[in-house]
Design a protein around this motif. Sequence first.
Motif, PDB file in Angstrom:
ATOM      1  N   PRO A  79     -32.457 -38.674  -7.583  1.00  0.00           N
ATOM      2  CA  PRO A  79     -32.070 -38.160  -9.067  1.00  0.00           C
ATOM      3  C   PRO A  79     -31.018 -36.832  -8.828  1.00  0.00           C
ATOM      4  O   PRO A  79     -30.107 -36.686  -9.506  1.00  0.00           O
ATOM      5  CB  PRO A  79     -33.413 -37.672  -9.582  1.00  0.00           C
ATOM      6  N   ASN A  80     -31.381 -36.133  -7.916  1.00  0.00           N
ATOM      7  CA  ASN A  80     -30.737 -34.814  -7.752  1.00  0.00           C
ATOM      8  C   ASN A  80     -29.252 -35.049  -7.072  1.00  0.00           C
ATOM      9  O   ASN A  80     -28.290 -34.725  -7.266  1.00  0.00           O
ATOM     10  CB  ASN A  80     -31.424 -33.865  -6.809  1.00  0.00           C
ATOM     11  N   MET A  81     -29.454 -36.241  -6.083  1.00  0.00           N
ATOM     12  CA  MET A  81     -28.136 -36.668  -5.567  1.00  0.00           C
ATOM     13  C   MET A  81     -26.853 -37.298  -6.657  1.00  0.00           C
ATOM     14  O   MET A  81     -25.995 -37.165  -6.747  1.00  0.00           O
ATOM     15  CB  MET A  81     -28.535 -37.656  -4.541  1.00  0.00           C
ATOM     16  N   LEU A  82     -27.704 -37.980  -7.578  1.00  0.00           N
ATOM     17  CA  LEU A  82     -26.801 -38.593  -8.618  1.00  0.00           C
ATOM     18  C   LEU A  82     -26.303 -37.435  -9.453  1.00  0.00           C
ATOM     19  O   LEU A  82     -25.214 -37.578  -9.861  1.00  0.00           O
ATOM     20  CB  LEU A  82     -27.805 -39.514  -9.378  1.00  0.00           C
ATOM     21  N   VAL A  83     -26.953 -36.465  -9.799  1.00  0.00           N
ATOM     22  CA  VAL A  83     -26.590 -35.326 -10.486  1.00  0.00           C
ATOM     23  C   VAL A  83     -25.555 -34.756  -9.727  1.00  0.00           C
ATOM     24  O   VAL A  83     -24.277 -34.271 -10.535  1.00  0.00           O
ATOM     25  CB  VAL A  83     -27.708 -34.124 -10.663  1.00  0.00           C
ATOM     26  N   ASN A  84     -25.395 -34.656  -8.335  1.00  0.00           N
ATOM     27  CA  ASN A  84     -24.376 -33.906  -7.420  1.00  0.00           C
ATOM     28  C   ASN A  84     -23.261 -34.614  -7.759  1.00  0.00           C
ATOM     29  O   ASN A  84     -22.146 -33.931  -7.541  1.00  0.00           O
ATOM     30  CB  ASN A  84     -24.964 -33.826  -6.095  1.00  0.00           C
ATOM     31  N   PHE A  85     -23.249 -36.104  -7.837  1.00  0.00           N
ATOM     32  CA  PHE A  85     -21.792 -36.858  -8.009  1.00  0.00           C
ATOM     33  C   PHE A  85     -21.031 -36.471  -9.416  1.00  0.00           C
ATOM     34  O   PHE A  85     -19.964 -36.588  -9.504  1.00  0.00           O
ATOM     35  CB  PHE A  85     -22.408 -38.242  -7.935  1.00  0.00           C
ATOM     36  N   LEU A  86     -21.930 -35.980 -10.214  1.00  0.00           N
ATOM     37  CA  LEU A  86     -21.279 -35.685 -11.619  1.00  0.00           C
ATOM     38  C   LEU A  86     -21.152 -34.479 -12.058  1.00  0.00           C
ATOM     39  O   LEU A  86     -20.168 -34.020 -12.951  1.00  0.00           O
ATOM     40  CB  LEU A  86     -22.326 -36.191 -12.627  1.00  0.00           C
ATOM     41  N   VAL A  87     -21.512 -33.565 -11.266  1.00  0.00           N
ATOM     42  CA  VAL A  87     -21.043 -31.870 -11.298  1.00  0.00           C
ATOM     43  C   VAL A  87     -20.232 -31.460 -10.321  1.00  0.00           C
ATOM     44  O   VAL A  87     -20.281 -31.987  -9.049  1.00  0.00           O
ATOM     45  CB  VAL A  87     -22.449 -31.204 -11.520  1.00  0.00           C
ATOM     46  N   GLU A  88     -19.645 -30.232 -10.857  1.00  0.00           N
ATOM     47  CA  GLU A  88     -18.613 -29.829  -9.818  1.00  0.00           C
ATOM     48  C   GLU A  88     -19.461 -28.956  -8.594  1.00  0.00           C
ATOM     49  O   GLU A  88     -19.224 -29.020  -7.484  1.00  0.00           O
ATOM     50  CB  GLU A  88     -17.888 -28.665 -10.514  1.00  0.00           C
ATOM     51  N   THR A  89     -20.603 -28.234  -9.135  1.00  0.00           N
ATOM     52  CA  THR A  89     -21.572 -27.665  -8.335  1.00  0.00           C
ATOM     53  C   THR A  89     -22.872 -27.770  -8.681  1.00  0.00           C
ATOM     54  O   THR A  89     -23.376 -27.525  -9.652  1.00  0.00           O
ATOM     55  CB  THR A  89     -21.162 -25.854  -8.235  1.00  0.00           C
ATOM     56  N   ASN A  90     -23.478 -28.414  -7.491  1.00  0.00           N
ATOM     57  CA  ASN A  90     -24.868 -28.811  -7.672  1.00  0.00           C
ATOM     58  C   ASN A  90     -25.806 -27.591  -7.235  1.00  0.00           C
ATOM     59  O   ASN A  90     -25.835 -27.491  -6.010  1.00  0.00           O
ATOM     60  CB  ASN A  90     -25.196 -30.032  -7.151  1.00  0.00           C
TER      61      ASN A  90
END
Length: 311
Positions: A79-90
């Motif tokens: 889930p955190n990896m998926l968020v990383n794909f969508l935001v500029e800075t995770n």
Amino acid sequence: MDPGNNTAVARFILLGLTGDPIFRIILFILILCIYLVTVTGNLSTIALIRISSQLHHPMYIFLSHLAFADIGYSSSVTPNMLVNFLVETNTISYVGCAIQLGSVVFFGSSECFLLAAMAYDRFVAICNPLLYSTKMSTQVYVQLLAVAYVGGFLNVLSFTISFLHLRFCGPNQVNHFFCDFAPLVELSCSDVSVPAVVPSFTAGSIIAVTVCVIAVSYIYILITILRMRSTEGRQKAFSTCTSHLTAVTLFYGTITFIYVMPKSSYSTDQNKVVSVFYMVIIPMLNPLIYSLRNNEIKGALRRELARRIHS
């Protein structure tokens, strides 16, 4: 514990797999599909084993716990990896990083113990079939499950205590898609001689012990199968082990690449790719491996589907 007491860094930045915006969208769709299949497949395995009385045997009880560990393992990072794909800075907080690291270590360690327990179960079933009900009684397999989870918890303590002893004063960019321990050690500005060695020792010990249990079990299994006079008996005995052997080969093959091979022999990007394979893809493959190659699971699934249709 307040991170401000021992570190100037309150958050970490996860650099993820790639900075290419198009490739990030492609990976997001692909990994989201893999994650959905992982959760659905492993939950289905757990549900099928629970509702099918024909599968209420130690072998399948271990398999249901392996499916649970796979869900937890994948859910720790995906889930955190998926968020990383969508935001500029995770970014992830200091406490969040510790929780993610602990979750990965717990489910990964438990999976090692469960694979070893499943190898021992196959050893007893093939080499001592007349004593199977005694040597793999309810008390025995409950104790093996307890060892798996307690062992995972003790390994978490080792990593968590070591992480809390690391001091972070400067760069906070973790060159990975999750809070892996090795890149965190590289960011530390404190003495890492003890905090880096202790987790390596505990994790290495777990891998070494479980690999030995699996190897010895299968050596005895192979000797027993070769002594069988019936070709049909050999095929039947070996067929009960192929799924487990496949899962063991995939899991230990990849963690050996990450934790045993010298760091100089591969790059950080290769490390990330292999990590995706054993943390994201293998949890999806395990239910497919066991369902496609196990006649009892396929039979139970057919009976359950037929029962649902007729009801």
